[in-house]
Design an enzyme around this catalytic site. Structure first.
Site, mmCIF file in Angstrom:
data_model
loop_
_atom_site.group_PDB
_atom_site.id
_atom_site.type_symbol
_atom_site.label_atom_id
_atom_site.label_comp_id
_atom_site.label_asym_id
_atom_site.label_seq_id
_atom_site.Cartn_x
_atom_site.Cartn_y
_atom_site.Cartn_z
ATOM 1 N N HIS A 183 0.851 -1.198 0.000
ATOM 2 C CA HIS A 183 0.000 0.000 0.000
ATOM 3 C C HIS A 183 0.885 1.246 0.000
ATOM 4 C CE1 HIS A 183 -2.893 3.046 1.282
ATOM 5 N NE2 HIS A 183 -2.158 3.275 2.359
ATOM 6 N N ASP A 212 7.056 22.889 -25.287
ATOM 7 C CA ASP A 212 7.021 21.512 -24.773
ATOM 8 C C ASP A 212 8.045 21.406 -23.660
ATOM 9 O OD1 ASP A 212 6.998 18.605 -24.493
ATOM 10 O OD2 ASP A 212 6.003 18.596 -26.435
ATOM 11 N N TRP A 229 7.375 -0.309 3.972
ATOM 12 C CA TRP A 229 7.904 0.392 2.782
ATOM 13 C C TRP A 229 9.305 0.902 3.034
ATOM 14 C CZ3 TRP A 229 9.124 5.608 1.410
ATOM 15 C CH2 TRP A 229 9.015 6.520 2.451
ATOM 16 N N SER A 249 13.246 6.758 -13.501
ATOM 17 C CA SER A 249 12.159 7.551 -14.061
ATOM 18 C C SER A 249 12.056 8.912 -13.379
ATOM 19 C CB SER A 249 10.851 6.766 -13.919
ATOM 20 O OG SER A 249 9.754 7.619 -14.020
ATOM 21 N N SER A 250 12.123 8.908 -12.039
ATOM 22 C CA SER A 250 11.994 10.168 -11.298
ATOM 23 C C SER A 250 13.131 11.115 -11.604
ATOM 24 C CB SER A 250 12.009 9.905 -9.783
ATOM 25 O OG SER A 250 10.882 9.199 -9.412
ATOM 26 N N HIS A 261 13.385 11.679 4.209
ATOM 27 C CA HIS A 261 12.792 12.942 4.631
ATOM 28 C C HIS A 261 12.630 13.936 3.499
ATOM 29 C CE1 HIS A 261 10.586 15.109 7.486
ATOM 30 N NE2 HIS A 261 11.085 16.179 6.928
ATOM 31 N N GLU A 321 12.143 13.127 0.639
ATOM 32 C CA GLU A 321 11.056 12.503 -0.113
ATOM 33 C C GLU A 321 9.679 13.028 0.325
ATOM 34 O OE1 GLU A 321 10.740 10.543 -2.651
ATOM 35 O OE2 GLU A 321 8.686 9.802 -2.418
ATOM 36 N N TYR A 342 8.994 15.892 1.370
ATOM 37 C CA TYR A 342 8.811 17.237 0.795
ATOM 38 C C TYR A 342 8.660 17.172 -0.711
ATOM 39 C CZ TYR A 342 9.219 18.964 5.383
ATOM 40 O OH TYR A 342 8.950 19.191 6.702
ATOM 41 N N SER A 380 -1.214 27.399 -4.083
ATOM 42 C CA SER A 380 -0.876 28.807 -4.277
ATOM 43 C C SER A 380 -1.444 29.368 -5.575
ATOM 44 C CB SER A 380 0.648 28.995 -4.277
ATOM 45 O OG SER A 380 1.193 28.506 -3.079
ATOM 46 N N HIS A 409 14.948 12.315 12.807
ATOM 47 C CA HIS A 409 13.763 12.381 13.675
ATOM 48 C C HIS A 409 12.811 11.214 13.406
ATOM 49 C CE1 HIS A 409 11.639 15.180 10.562
ATOM 50 N NE2 HIS A 409 11.246 13.947 10.383
ATOM 51 N N HIS A 410 13.063 10.456 12.341
ATOM 52 C CA HIS A 410 12.262 9.255 12.093
ATOM 53 C C HIS A 410 12.752 8.082 12.926
ATOM 54 C CE1 HIS A 410 10.104 10.837 8.570
ATOM 55 N NE2 HIS A 410 11.198 11.526 8.370
ATOM 56 N N THR A 457 7.136 26.600 7.082
ATOM 57 C CA THR A 457 5.839 26.016 6.761
ATOM 58 C C THR A 457 4.725 26.916 7.279
ATOM 59 O OG1 THR A 457 6.903 23.875 7.082
ATOM 60 C CG2 THR A 457 4.537 23.864 6.806
ATOM 61 N N LYS A 491 4.074 29.800 5.000
ATOM 62 C CA LYS A 491 3.223 29.465 3.863
ATOM 63 C C LYS A 491 1.751 29.487 4.252
ATOM 64 C CE LYS A 491 6.027 26.949 0.666
ATOM 65 N NZ LYS A 491 5.382 27.557 -0.474
ATOM 66 N N ARG A 523 1.744 0.669 15.320
ATOM 67 C CA ARG A 523 1.365 0.574 13.908
ATOM 68 C C ARG A 523 1.833 -0.760 13.335
ATOM 69 N NH1 ARG A 523 5.793 4.352 10.801
ATOM 70 N NH2 ARG A 523 4.679 3.604 8.989
#
Lengths: 453, 526
Positions: free
Chosen positions: B78, B107, B143, B170-171, B254, B256, B258, B269, B303-304, B329, B332, B451
């Protein structure tokens, strides 16, 4: 086409769910909205910090969205509100950069203080080594001979409900009960050294405010000091994904008074008769029994246990002497099934029939089926089958080696330290003559004993 | 600018191929953008179906439907599918469609690479999904693919690693394409500080992608050699270090997060000023805040993993750095609210989504601030509190922003107006069911539910039931989304070139639907 299929399926599923909800007979305990009641100073500090940050966040949220919703209410085209054209204001922008920064500093100060306290593991009164296994916990009291494993005691029949007609009611402490509790004293600083044998686990007792990863190859530290007067049972669970039975390796800590603990440790991990009476409320759990009377949540246990301690106990002399002599102790408390690496019975001399070994082996084999499956078929590609396997039907010697010493780099643990000779012999016999295998072989405890040397 | 539009109009189907050639060999940014968006939506449903299997099993304590090993496959797949299949390609789809239109380019700069970077994805995800059918089933170690649990896994882990390499390639190609396009192909007069916010956020995202995807590729490659070639980077049995894997993974992981939220900020925006009829407040501070977030995202990874046993100094550093992210943040969020302030607001579906995102994302942001507080994180870590937090930022942040963006630009893409009533229904169903699903998970986590649990103690039953009911509602509501899109593609009220009330941006100067070729002659920005 695909979408249609999903719709029909999903409607069917939700229908089932709603029916299940209405007809639900599942036992439900009281739910909580917040942390469990803390019983250590650190846990109370964390709770206070958590609530402080929470309320700061609530205030920020209400203020910011107060503005937004006022604006949504008042500044709308349907009220013919004319749009302004302003697009920046240096003053405001500096203000809302600086003010949050100041709020953060205000948060960081208490957070730093609590963290420094949490990480100070010095000056401990007692050290326990905790080892995570797939899927159980091992506990060793350093400076004494006491060590044991602690496994889930919730019966499989409660967990497996694939066949709704065979479902049995769930116990009050479903998935939060184990065969042997970790026993610790209140009012003393207990340091835990935490590691793991196979993959990463995490040891966690919410009411203590302690959580630390158990990592193979590492020794992590944590400490807790449970308040005097808060004796009782405290429950936690493994908090780091460790494979299939991650949800099935809970932690139960039994907090007793310092005196009771000293006697317990001196007796090699056994309570004497008086202490059993004193902590009886807590011992119910060690029997595999679904009709437990201990139907209480954590805080309640602590209180009732504390009240149950008779004053007479105070008169007992504290035995700080570590005695390995078991014969004088009235052994009432501990489950006979409990595994102990200290088992020094002279099993080699006894005689065993194959039937005895098979009966015994079937009990011990609950440890095997955790991975290898109830039918011994394993999970292809992850856990090998016992049924018809080259190990369980091949040379006995190799089979014994694997069970006793494990296979490095895999989930197959070494059981030599976890089971005694009799248990090892019977489980290997059982594996060779069940799960569809029929070698007729019998392994005797003396065979195991020979291997140990 | 109207010249350019007129010019596009008369030759718009000159070189337009059809069938296989159009879709499989496309070098057109709009068609590739469409492919990305369809792919992303498909993955959203596949990943969503897995979420429903999870919620079905968790409806009550005990194991009723699936065994714990399959449950772990579901949570792992998932997440992998939602992160790498739904959210990231979704934003690349928006980038393909909108960046050339927004900067006035004909293009993307590297159209053939663009084709390749899309067509890698279906193969990558086929490999990933086929891993369900190998012995042992799909990857089941989460994951994050933490070692040494992944070292135990079956061959599906290897298939997952191959798939990750492919989607990484690809990315990276997509990111290079965005950077080259933005830096080289802007219309004359469009200085960097005149670029639309979506372009800015994507430019910064692209740099993040190039910086961290190779790190992830390195981590999984080391995992692969540990599994098969006897190395011991992470395998403690050979002296390896499981914590090293976590450091490398989160150094990727991390930034990632963002990567998945900055383009969403960009979309919001655009929507809020349009429906507030007022320019975006604090444009330059928005740009700087985005840059600051991107920089900080590189120094907060640990922090993870506060519970792995870091030294006190390390914990303090990562706590302070993480807390600091809430400053840009916050800027924003304040800018968006101030953009609404004294505007002349209307509440069409895209605006509802934008407001929903600002509101719910901020809720997730504040729970993130709570998670940053290390001592408290020791209690929150690996509980449902974290699950609730990241679904608030990822679903009600990234995914709902994409839904809002879809309604916002759908008339430009298709030339038809979507059904406003149905759009609003979709918003309210999504927002309400989302909260029914995930709000109770905060309580579950605080009360102590870990979890990635296939089964749970009975005191967690009620909130899990709420969560499951909400999840099925949320899943079914998304069928309405598909219906709205399909019916809008097929027909509906003709959209004007501007679509909305005097919106800002070059994309509104070309006709609706945007012709196959746009801006053959670059527009001039004053």
């Amino acid at each position: 086409m695909r979408l249609v299929a999903i719709t029909v399926k999903q409607i069917a599923v939700i229908g089932t769910l709603i029916t299940a909800l209405i007809a639900s007979t599942v036992a439900q305990a009281e739910y909580r909205l917040n942390f469990q009641d803390p019983v250590t100073e650190v846990a109370r500090d964390i709770f206070g910090l958590h609530m402080l940050i929470f309320w700061i966040c609530v205030v920020i949220f209400v203020v910011v969205f107060g503005f937004m919703f006022y604006s949504i209410f008042a500044h709308r085209k349907s009220k013919n509100y004319e749009a302004s054209t302003f697009s920046h204001s240096t003053k405001v922008e500096i203000a809302w950069t600086v003010i949050p920064f100041i709020i953060l500093v205000v948060m960081a100060i208490p957070a730093t203080q609590v963290l420094i306290k949490m990480e100070d593991t010095t000056k401990s009164d007692l050290t326990i080594k905790i080892t995570g296994f797939q899927w159980k916990w091992g506990y060793e009291y350093l400076d004494s001979d006491v060590s044991f494993y602690s496994t889930l005691s919730t019966p499989r029949e409660q967990i497996d409900q694939f066949d709704a007609s065979k479902a049995v009611p769930l116990g009050e402490n479903y998935l939060l009960e184990v065969d042997k509790h970790l026993v610790v004293p209140s009012g003393r600083k207990v340091r835990a050294l935490i590691t793991a044998n196979d993959v990463i686990h995490a040891w966690w007792i919410p009411a203590f405010g302690s959580k630390k990863d158990a990592i193979p190859g590492y020794i992590n530290e944590l400490w807790f000091n449970v308040d005097e007067g808060k004796e009782g049972l405290y429950r936690g669970q493994c908090a780091e994904l460790c494979g299939k039975d991650h949800a099935f390796m809970p932690i139960v800590v039994e907090v007793v008074t310092g005196d009771q603990f000293d006697r317990w440790l001196a007796a090699g991990g056994k309570f004497d008769a008086q202490d059993i009476a004193a902590v009886s409320a807590t011992n119910v759990d060690s029997e595999i029994n679904i009709s437990e009377s201990a139907g209480e949540l954590l805080g309640d246990v602590a209180e009732s246990a504390a009240q149950a301690v008779p004053a007479a106990l105070a008169q007992d002399a504290v035995s700080s002497e570590v005695s390995s002599d078991d014969t004088e102790q009235t052994d009432l408390s501990q489950d006979e099934e409990a595994i102990s690496s200290e088992d020094d019975q002279d099993t080699g001399n006894a005689t065993y029939t194959k039937d005895e070994l098979m009966t015994k082996g079937e009990e011990v084999a609950t440890r095997c089926i955790a991975c290898h499956g109830a039918g011994g078929n394993g999970i292809p590609g992850v856990f090998p089958a016992i049924t018809g396997s080259a190990v369980a039907t091949g040379p006995i010697d190799e089979h014994i080696d694997i069970v006793m010493f494990g296979i490095e780099g895999t989930a197959m643990a070494a059981f030599a330290g976890q089971l005694n000779d009799e248990q090892l012999a019977s489980v290997i016999t059982f594996q060779r003559n069940s799960f569809g295998n029929n070698t007729g072989d019998v392994v005797l405890p003396s065979d195991i004993k020979a291997k140990r040397q | 600018m109207s010249d350019a539009a007129a010019h596009d109009d008369h030759d718009h189907d000159h070189h337009m191929p059809s069938g296989f050639q159009r879709w499989f060999m496309s070098t057109n940014h709009k068609d590739i953008g469409t492919l990305y968006l369809i792919f992303s939506l498909t993955m959203l449903f596949i990943g969503g179906a897995m979420a429903l299997v999870i919620r079905l099993e968790l409806f009550q304590p005990g194991l009723q439907f699936i065994d714990p090993h399959f449950f772990n496959q579901m949570t792992t797949m998932h997440a992998l599918i939602m992160v790498f299949g739904a959210v990231m390609p979704g934003f690349v789809g928006f980038a393909n469609w909108m960046i050339p239109l927004m900067v006035g380019a004909p293009d993307m700069a590297l159209p053939r690479m663009n084709n390749w970077s899309f067509w890698i994805l279906p193969f990558a995800f086929s490999i990933l999904l086929l891993s369900f059918f190998v012995p042992g089933g799909a990857p089941a170690a989460g994951w994050t693919l933490y070692a040494p649990l992944t070292i135990q896994g079956g061959m599906s882990v290897d298939m997952g690693i191959v798939a990750i390499h492919m989607m990484g390639i690809s990315s990276i190609m997509g990111a290079i394409n965005v950077i080259v396009t933005v830096l080289n192909m802007r219309a004359p007069g469009m200085t960097l500080m005149k670029m639309p916010m979506f372009v800015w956020t994507w430019l910064i995202t692209a740099f993040l992608l190039i910086a961290v995807m190779p790190v992830f590729a390195g981590a999984v490659t080391m995992l692969l050699t540990d599994r098969h070639f006897g190395t011991a980077f992470f395998n403690p049995a050979g002296g390896g270090d499981p914590v090293l894997y976590q450091h490398i993974f989160w150094f990727f992981g991390h930034p990632e997060v963002y990567i998945m939220i900055l383009p969403a900020f960009g979309i919001i925006s655009h929507i809020i000023p349009t429906f507030s009829r007022k320019p975006l407040f604090g444009y330059s501070s928005m740009v700087f805040a985005t840059g600051a977030i991107a920089f900080l995202s590189f120094i907060v990874w640990a922090h993870h993993m506060f519970t792995v046993g870091m030294p006190l100094q390390g914990e303090l550093f990562f706590m302070y750095a993480t807390m600091l992210i809430s400053v840009p943040t916050g800027v924003k969020v304040f800018n968006w609210v101030t953009t609404m302030w004294r505007g002349s607001m209307t509440f069409e579906t895209p605006m509802l989504y934008a407001i929903g995102v600002v509101f719910l994302f901020t809720l997730g942001g504040l729970s993130g601030l709570m998670l940053a507080i290390t001592p408290a994180d020791f209690q929150y870590h690996d509980t449902y509190f974290v699950v609730a937090h990241f679904h608030y930022v990822l679903f009600s942040g990234a995914v709902m922003a994409m839904m809002g963006g879809t309604f916002f630009w759908l008339p430009k893409w298709t030339g038809h107006m979507y059904n406003e009533t149905l759009g609003k229904w979709h918003f309210w169903l999504t927002a309400i069911f989302f909260n029914v699903t995930f709000f109770p998970q905060h309580f579950l986590g605080l009360a102590g539910m870990p979890r990635r649990y296939a089964d749970y103690p009975i005191q967690f039953t009620e909130f899990n039931q709420w969560s499951s009911i909400g999840a099925f509602g949320l899943g079914i509501s998304q069928l309405l989304f598909v219906y709205i899109i399909v019916s809008t593609v097929r027909g509906g009220k003709k959209a004007t070139a501007e679509v909305w009330d005097n919106p800002e941006g070059l994309e509104w100067t070309v006709p609706s639907p945007a012709p196959f070729h746009t801006f053959d002659e670059p527009p001039v920005i004053k």
